[in-house]
Design a protein around this motif. Structure first.
Motif, mmCIF file in Angstrom:
data_model
loop_
_atom_site.group_PDB
_atom_site.id
_atom_site.type_symbol
_atom_site.label_atom_id
_atom_site.label_comp_id
_atom_site.label_asym_id
_atom_site.label_seq_id
_atom_site.Cartn_x
_atom_site.Cartn_y
_atom_site.Cartn_z
ATOM 1 N N GLU A 137 4.059 -13.075 -5.629
ATOM 2 C CA GLU A 137 3.551 -13.903 -4.530
ATOM 3 C C GLU A 137 4.530 -15.021 -4.234
ATOM 4 O OE1 GLU A 137 1.428 -13.216 -2.429
ATOM 5 O OE2 GLU A 137 0.790 -11.425 -3.522
ATOM 6 N N ARG A 138 4.998 -15.654 -5.308
ATOM 7 C CA ARG A 138 5.946 -16.743 -5.141
ATOM 8 C C ARG A 138 7.260 -16.204 -4.550
ATOM 9 N NH1 ARG A 138 7.731 -19.062 -10.354
ATOM 10 N NH2 ARG A 138 9.488 -20.246 -9.569
ATOM 11 N N ALA A 139 7.629 -15.008 -5.002
ATOM 12 C CA ALA A 139 8.916 -14.454 -4.585
ATOM 13 C C ALA A 139 8.993 -14.232 -3.073
ATOM 14 C CB ALA A 139 9.184 -13.146 -5.317
ATOM 15 N N GLY A 140 7.922 -13.667 -2.497
ATOM 16 C CA GLY A 140 7.908 -13.405 -1.056
ATOM 17 C C GLY A 140 8.155 -14.692 -0.278
ATOM 18 N N GLY A 141 7.406 -15.727 -0.640
ATOM 19 C CA GLY A 141 7.536 -17.020 0.037
ATOM 20 C C GLY A 141 8.920 -17.619 -0.162
ATOM 21 N N ALA A 142 9.411 -17.506 -1.408
ATOM 22 C CA ALA A 142 10.717 -18.104 -1.713
ATOM 23 C C ALA A 142 11.817 -17.416 -0.905
ATOM 24 C CB ALA A 142 11.006 -17.992 -3.215
ATOM 25 N N MET A 143 11.695 -16.103 -0.747
ATOM 26 C CA MET A 143 12.711 -15.369 0.030
ATOM 27 C C MET A 143 12.727 -15.840 1.473
ATOM 28 S SD MET A 143 12.355 -11.523 -1.446
ATOM 29 C CE MET A 143 13.283 -10.775 -0.137
ATOM 30 N N THR A 144 11.543 -16.027 2.034
ATOM 31 C CA THR A 144 11.455 -16.492 3.419
ATOM 32 C C THR A 144 12.022 -17.908 3.529
ATOM 33 O OG1 THR A 144 9.493 -15.113 3.694
ATOM 34 C CG2 THR A 144 9.874 -16.819 5.364
ATOM 35 N N ALA A 145 11.622 -18.774 2.589
ATOM 36 C CA ALA A 145 12.082 -20.163 2.629
ATOM 37 C C ALA A 145 13.596 -20.262 2.399
ATOM 38 C CB ALA A 145 11.326 -20.987 1.595
ATOM 39 N N ALA A 146 14.111 -19.401 1.528
ATOM 40 C CA ALA A 146 15.546 -19.468 1.211
ATOM 41 C C ALA A 146 16.397 -18.890 2.350
ATOM 42 C CB ALA A 146 15.835 -18.721 -0.089
ATOM 43 N N GLY A 147 15.726 -18.256 3.303
ATOM 44 C CA GLY A 147 16.463 -17.715 4.451
ATOM 45 C C GLY A 147 17.143 -16.393 4.162
ATOM 46 N N VAL A 148 16.515 -15.574 3.333
ATOM 47 C CA VAL A 148 17.088 -14.249 3.035
ATOM 48 C C VAL A 148 17.211 -13.452 4.336
ATOM 49 C CG1 VAL A 148 16.623 -12.042 1.905
ATOM 50 C CG2 VAL A 148 16.334 -14.184 0.635
ATOM 51 N N LEU A 149 18.409 -12.940 4.577
ATOM 52 C CA LEU A 149 18.696 -12.294 5.859
ATOM 53 C C LEU A 149 18.353 -10.808 5.852
ATOM 54 C CD1 LEU A 149 22.263 -13.782 6.457
ATOM 55 C CD2 LEU A 149 20.068 -14.660 7.299
ATOM 56 N N ASP A 150 17.910 -10.344 7.005
ATOM 57 C CA ASP A 150 17.684 -8.909 7.172
ATOM 58 C C ASP A 150 19.024 -8.259 7.516
ATOM 59 O OD1 ASP A 150 15.107 -6.942 8.374
ATOM 60 O OD2 ASP A 150 17.209 -6.387 8.606
ATOM 61 N N PRO A 151 19.490 -7.310 6.680
ATOM 62 C CA PRO A 151 20.821 -6.725 6.928
ATOM 63 C C PRO A 151 20.927 -6.058 8.299
ATOM 64 C CG PRO A 151 20.010 -6.105 4.758
ATOM 65 C CD PRO A 151 18.871 -6.782 5.461
ATOM 66 N N ALA A 152 19.814 -5.529 8.799
ATOM 67 C CA ALA A 152 19.878 -4.829 10.079
ATOM 68 C C ALA A 152 20.041 -5.807 11.235
ATOM 69 C CB ALA A 152 18.636 -3.969 10.281
ATOM 70 N N SER A 153 19.243 -6.873 11.241
ATOM 71 C CA SER A 153 19.285 -7.796 12.389
ATOM 72 C C SER A 153 20.208 -8.979 12.140
ATOM 73 C CB SER A 153 17.877 -8.310 12.678
ATOM 74 O OG SER A 153 17.429 -9.131 11.600
ATOM 75 N N GLY A 154 20.508 -9.259 10.863
ATOM 76 C CA GLY A 154 21.316 -10.436 10.554
ATOM 77 C C GLY A 154 20.521 -11.741 10.627
ATOM 78 N N GLU A 155 19.238 -11.628 10.954
ATOM 79 C CA GLU A 155 18.371 -12.809 11.077
ATOM 80 C C GLU A 155 17.566 -13.006 9.796
ATOM 81 O OE1 GLU A 155 17.933 -14.615 14.046
ATOM 82 O OE2 GLU A 155 19.614 -13.437 14.865
#
Ligand code: ATP
Length: 505
Positions: A137-155
């Motif tokens: 649960e923490r990981a999902g949020g942390a990934m979003t907050a850390a700005g993990v990029l989507d390789p396909a869109s780069g966003e």
């Protein structure tokens, strides 16, 4: 070597090595079909492996077990519960990724933020993945907050918590699709070897150490198949399970790492492109005492070609009956179904024990990709023209020799060439092709590109019609070397010895 995967993909399609699976219906992701040349190259690689590991040794037996596998095999092997990769979904793009792959591709500062958010010491990606799985649960949020990029869109994405996804393909055996009929397509060939241990031992009376070798298809529902034939959902493995006495396992593990490194070099891969990688403890599978991966510098990066694991007594110990009596050292599930004792009786002491196993496990498709990549060569000719040459080891080349009639409209020449082709084909050295498409220049270029080591041309001299009016050169042909482009003239009766020598293993 090839600089990009794309140039290999293009060559493979153009010349008929490898095609996308189900291409005419848009393609089935993670599947590839080997074309006329691909099937030859792949077979040659498999035969070379078999020759070295079965025929040239005196401590190895072969096996070809079935792909459809009883559910209990993959229950006791641990695959039902642990053969899973963590994946995450991007809620915005709806794309799905393998967590470790996704993280590996992040810029350093993004990863840094994630290490801090998950309170993991920066460095080992595997520890980060572990921490994230322990606290999804923490990981999902942390990934979003850390700005993990989507390789396909780069966003940056909006990430779901990671969850495990079992990679085994299920199917039903028999007419009723019910739980009791559930079976799996094997995710590795290895299990077929373990469950046949006693059969092979009884049939051959082998003494330790000895091994069982197998080549065959394996199936994994990879979350993100990619990089051409590097990561696919249907592939082939060449696996050895080498059974040894506990205590001798470390010696044999080192032995097999060396042996396999040597073999890949004999196949034509250069030592600089092969990197043995000892897995650190935190990366080891739970059953492995040690694993050395042989990495190869593929055009898309340095990645695993083969893994060589010391699997202790985990595998036979998992599938054997009488577990308590055998003093198994690995942590195994309590087996209540096996009908056989997968153990070895020491001929001297009479004591039963479960052998340790060393497993060199190589991917055939990754091998083909490595060979193609290593062999791919762009050369500039003195004329300024570019030629592409596939400098495959002649023994592995899909076509050993092309017999080319210099003139396609002269029956004496074409008939001669056809007879010569048949004669050379009968030597059993591999595929010999009668080549009468295009002009001679085109034929040479085509065969350079597919790695044919020898182009044999039948001309007017061959049929005794030399320009100078003599028949001195009757029954001689030109033999062009793929790599040097030099041509020599040989009598047709010399071709057998010539080819045998050049194609000898
Ligand atoms: P990876 O970490 O790349 O997924 P793995 O460590 O899971 O590979 P093993 O289970 O050790 O792979 O399988 C042994 C060999 O089988 C690998 O070294 C590789 O050559 C081959 N292999 C495994 N998975 C695939 C795949 N999806 N496509 C092609 N080859 C594969």
């Amino acid at each position: 070597p090839a600089e990009t995967l794309d140039e290999l993909v293009a060559l493979c399609k153009r010349r008929g090595f490898i095609f996308q699976g189900s291409e005419i219906y848009g393609g089935l992701q993670g599947t590839y079909d080997y074309g006329p040349l691909g099937v030859e190259l792949k077979n040659n690689l498999k035969q070379a492996w078999w020759r070295r590991n079965v025929y040239e040794r005196d401590d190895m037996e072969g096996l070809d077990a079935s792909v459809l596998t009883h559910r209990l095999v993959l229950y006791y092997s641990g695959h039902e519960s642990t053969f899973a990769d963590p994946m995450v979904d991007n809620r915005i793009t709806k794309k799905r990724y393998r967590l470790d792959h996704l993280l590996k591709e992040q810029p350093e500062e993004v990863l840094g933020r994630l290490y801090r958010a998950m309170e993991v010491e920066e460095g080992a990606l595997s520890l980060l993945v572990q921490a994230m799985m322990q606290s999804p649960e923490r990981a999902g949020g942390a990934m979003t907050a850390a700005g993990v990029l989507d390789p396909a869109s780069g966003e940056p994405g909006d990430w779901t918590p990671p969850r495990y996804f079992n990679m085994m393909f299920k199917t039903y055996v028999g007419p009723v699709e019910e739980e009791a009929a559930l079976a799996y397509l094997r995710p590795e060939t290895a299990q077929g070897i373990f469950i046949n241990f006693k059969n092979v031992l009884d049939a051959t009376s082998r003494k330790l150490p000895f091994g069982i070798a197998q080549i065959g298809k394996a199936f994994r529902n990879e979350i993100t198949p990619r990089n051409f034939i590097f990561r696919v959902r249907e592939f082939e493995q060449m696996e050895i399970e080498y059974f040894v006495r506990p205590g001798e396992d470390e010696y044999w593990h080192r032995y097999w790492v060396e042996e396999r490194l040597k073999w890949w070099q004999e196949m034509g891969l250069s030592r600089e492109n092969l990197v043995p990688y000892e897995q650190p403890p935190e990366e080891l599978a739970h059953y492995a005492k040690a694993t050395v991966d042989i990495l190869y510098r593929f055009p898309h990066g340095l990645e695993e070609l083969e893994g060589i694991a010391n699997r202790t007594d985990f595998d036979l110990g998992s599938h054997t009956k009488d577990q308590e009596a055998l003093g198994i050292t690995a942590k195994v599930l309590r087996n209540e179904h096996s009908t056989q004792r997968l153990a070895y009786r020491d001929p001297e002491t009479g004591k039963w024990f479960v052998p340790y196993v060393i497993e060199p496990s190589a991917g055939v498709d990754r091998g083909v990709l490595a060979l193609l990549s290593e062999a791919f060569t762009r050369e500039e000719l003195p004329s300024g023209e570019e030629r592409i040459v596939l400098k495959l080891k002649p023994q592995l080349a899909p076509i050993k020799a092309a017999v080319i009639p210099l003139a396609r409209n002269r029956p004496e020449i074409t008939e001669y060439a056809k007879r010569l082709k048949a004669r050379l084909q009968a030597l059993g050295l591999g595929r010999v092709l009668y080549e009468d498409t295009g002009n001679i220049g085109k034929a040479y270029r085509r065969h350079d590109e597919v790695g044919t080591p020898f182009a044999i041309t039948v001309d007017y001299d061959t049929i005794g019609q030399s320009k100078d009016g003599t028949t001195k050169l009757k029954d001689t042909v030109t033999v062009r070397d793929r790599d040097t482009m030099e041509q020599i003239r040989l009598h047709v009766d010399e071709l057998e010895a010539f080819l045998r020598e050049k194609l000898r293993w």
